[in-house]
Design a protein around this motif. Structure first.
Motif, PDB file in Angstrom:
ATOM      1  N   LYS A 103       0.829  -1.197   0.000  1.00  0.00           N
ATOM      2  CA  LYS A 103       0.000   0.000   0.000  1.00  0.00           C
ATOM      3  C   LYS A 103       0.879   1.268   0.000  1.00  0.00           C
ATOM      4  N   TYR A 163     -12.117  -3.316  -3.502  1.00  0.00           N
ATOM      5  CA  TYR A 163     -12.669  -3.378  -2.141  1.00  0.00           C
ATOM      6  C   TYR A 163     -14.199  -3.370  -2.122  1.00  0.00           C
ATOM      7  N   LEU A 202     -10.678   4.293   3.155  1.00  0.00           N
ATOM      8  CA  LEU A 202      -9.919   3.180   2.565  1.00  0.00           C
ATOM      9  C   LEU A 202      -9.607   3.467   1.093  1.00  0.00           C
ATOM     10  N   ARG A 211      -1.249 -14.852   4.083  1.00  0.00           N
ATOM     11  CA  ARG A 211      -2.070 -14.139   5.076  1.00  0.00           C
ATOM     12  C   ARG A 211      -1.430 -14.225   6.465  1.00  0.00           C
ATOM     13  N   THR A 249      -5.438  -7.655  10.701  1.00  0.00           N
ATOM     14  CA  THR A 249      -5.786  -6.422   9.981  1.00  0.00           C
ATOM     15  C   THR A 249      -5.289  -5.179  10.723  1.00  0.00           C
ATOM     16  N   ARG A 279       2.639  -6.727   9.331  1.00  0.00           N
ATOM     17  CA  ARG A 279       1.941  -5.628  10.015  1.00  0.00           C
ATOM     18  C   ARG A 279       2.418  -5.473  11.451  1.00  0.00           C
ATOM     19  N   ASN A 332      -1.992   0.008   7.328  1.00  0.00           N
ATOM     20  CA  ASN A 332      -1.537  -1.358   7.622  1.00  0.00           C
ATOM     21  C   ASN A 332      -0.699  -1.990   6.514  1.00  0.00           C
ATOM     22  N   ILE A 375      -0.087  -3.416   3.804  1.00  0.00           N
ATOM     23  CA  ILE A 375      -0.143  -4.483   2.796  1.00  0.00           C
ATOM     24  C   ILE A 375      -1.533  -5.098   2.730  1.00  0.00           C
ATOM     25  N   ALA A 388      -3.440  -8.643   1.267  1.00  0.00           N
ATOM     26  CA  ALA A 388      -3.245  -9.988   0.707  1.00  0.00           C
ATOM     27  C   ALA A 388      -4.604 -10.658   0.560  1.00  0.00           C
TER      28      ALA A 388
HETATM   29  N1  LIG Z   1     -12.381  -0.723  11.264  1.00  0.00           N
HETATM   30  C1  LIG Z   1     -11.587  -0.247  10.293  1.00  0.00           C
HETATM   31  N2  LIG Z   1     -11.171   1.044  10.331  1.00  0.00           N
HETATM   32  C2  LIG Z   1     -10.365   1.541   9.373  1.00  0.00           C
HETATM   33  N3  LIG Z   1      -9.927   0.827   8.312  1.00  0.00           N
HETATM   34  C3  LIG Z   1     -10.312  -0.450   8.248  1.00  0.00           C
HETATM   35  C4  LIG Z   1     -11.164  -1.051   9.237  1.00  0.00           C
HETATM   36  N4  LIG Z   1     -11.362  -2.350   8.876  1.00  0.00           N
HETATM   37  C5  LIG Z   1     -10.681  -2.521   7.736  1.00  0.00           C
HETATM   38  N5  LIG Z   1     -10.048  -1.398   7.364  1.00  0.00           N
HETATM   39  C6  LIG Z   1      -9.210  -1.192   6.185  1.00  0.00           C
HETATM   40  O1  LIG Z   1      -9.808  -1.909   5.127  1.00  0.00           O
HETATM   41  C7  LIG Z   1      -8.923  -2.917   4.654  1.00  0.00           C
HETATM   42  C8  LIG Z   1      -9.725  -4.122   4.256  1.00  0.00           C
HETATM   43  O2  LIG Z   1     -10.306  -4.711   5.409  1.00  0.00           O
HETATM   44  P1  LIG Z   1     -10.375  -6.294   5.560  1.00  0.00           P
HETATM   45  O3  LIG Z   1     -11.408  -6.591   6.558  1.00  0.00           O
HETATM   46  O4  LIG Z   1     -10.502  -6.918   4.204  1.00  0.00           O
HETATM   47  O5  LIG Z   1      -8.963  -6.614   6.209  1.00  0.00           O
HETATM   48  P2  LIG Z   1      -7.760  -7.451   5.626  1.00  0.00           P
HETATM   49  O6  LIG Z   1      -8.251  -8.549   4.741  1.00  0.00           O
HETATM   50  O7  LIG Z   1      -6.856  -7.827   6.752  1.00  0.00           O
HETATM   51  O8  LIG Z   1      -7.008  -6.351   4.780  1.00  0.00           O
HETATM   52  P3  LIG Z   1      -6.755  -6.355   3.219  1.00  0.00           P
HETATM   53  O9  LIG Z   1      -8.043  -6.717   2.515  1.00  0.00           O
HETATM   54  O10 LIG Z   1      -6.293  -4.942   2.912  1.00  0.00           O
HETATM   55  O11 LIG Z   1      -5.694  -7.392   3.018  1.00  0.00           O
HETATM   56  C9  LIG Z   1      -7.947  -3.136   5.810  1.00  0.00           C
HETATM   57  O12 LIG Z   1      -6.711  -3.620   5.368  1.00  0.00           O
HETATM   58  C10 LIG Z   1      -7.815  -1.732   6.373  1.00  0.00           C
HETATM   59  O13 LIG Z   1      -6.903  -0.980   5.567  1.00  0.00           O
END
Ligand SMILES: Nc1ncnc2c1ncn2[C@@H]1O[C@H](COP(=O)(O)OP(=O)(O)OP(=O)(O)O)[C@@H](O)[C@H]1O
Ligand SMILES: [Mg+2]
Length: 151
Positions: A9, A49, A61, A86, A92, A103, A113, A115, A117
């Motif tokens: 990111k 997303y 985001l 992962r 996350t 992370r 955060n 990256i 995946a």
């Molecule tokens: N409660 C939150 N507040 C702020 N940002 C969030 C929150 N939850 C998720 N995000 C953001 O949205 C992204 C996607 O959320 P997801 O639940 O898919 O987490 P992840 O699968 O661990 O992350 P990613 O999809 O980016 O790999 C997170 O990586 C983070 O950048």
């Protein structure tokens, strides 16, 4: 065989962490199928997303992922590769991510955060198709270290 899409990111790129993060992937023995630096536009961010559309953090985001260049990579390998990646990425929220994870070692806040995946082999295929043209991927290339990594 399965594959995961990884996005380093904007914060990872701005902080000079492309090398240290990709080094972990390489050192593990995982194999790249694609790699590029790119700017994500709003349409691409919303598509990637889409599952989070409507959530409170969706706007920030999209702003975050489109704010500066990212590095996208495809990591391919045997069954279990997506889960392995992962696990290397960690929880996350970096504040809760275990030390030893990307992370957990490099970040402190959920909104930075570092990256992305893919969370399943199905997501890996969907996301790879969003970010890469087939001609940009090399899906099956012999690597001299393969016999020393895969039995
Ligand atoms: N409660 C939150 N507040 C702020 N940002 C969030 C929150 N939850 C998720 N995000 C953001 O949205 C992204 C996607 O959320 P997801 O639940 O898919 O987490 P992840 O699968 O661990 O992350 P990613 O999809 O980016 O790999 C997170 O990586 C983070 O950048
Ligand atoms: Mg996710």
């Amino acid at each position: 065989m399965e594959r995961a899409l990884i996005i380093l990111k904007p914060d990872a790129v701005q902080r000079g962490l492309i090398g240290p993060i990709l080094t972990r992937i390489e050192q593990r023995g995982l194999k790249l199928q694609g790699l590029k630096l790119m700017q994500v536009d709003e349409a691409l961010a919303r598509r990637h997303y889409a599952e989070h559309e409507g959530k409170g953090f969706f706007g920030s985001l999209v702003d975050y992922i489109t704010s500066a260049p990212v590095v996208v990579a495809v990591v391919g390998g045997k069954t279990g590769t997506v889960e392995m990646v992962r696990a290397m990425v960690g929880a996350t929220n970096p504040a809760k991510a275990a030390p030893g994870t990307i992370r957990g070692d490099f970040g402190v806040e959920i909104g930075r955060n570092l990256i992305h995946a893919s969370d399943s082999p199905e997501s890996g295929e969907r996301e790879t198709a969003i970010f890469f043209q087939p001609a940009e991927l090399i899906t099956d290339w012999p690597r001299v270290s393969d016999p020393w990594i895969y039995e």
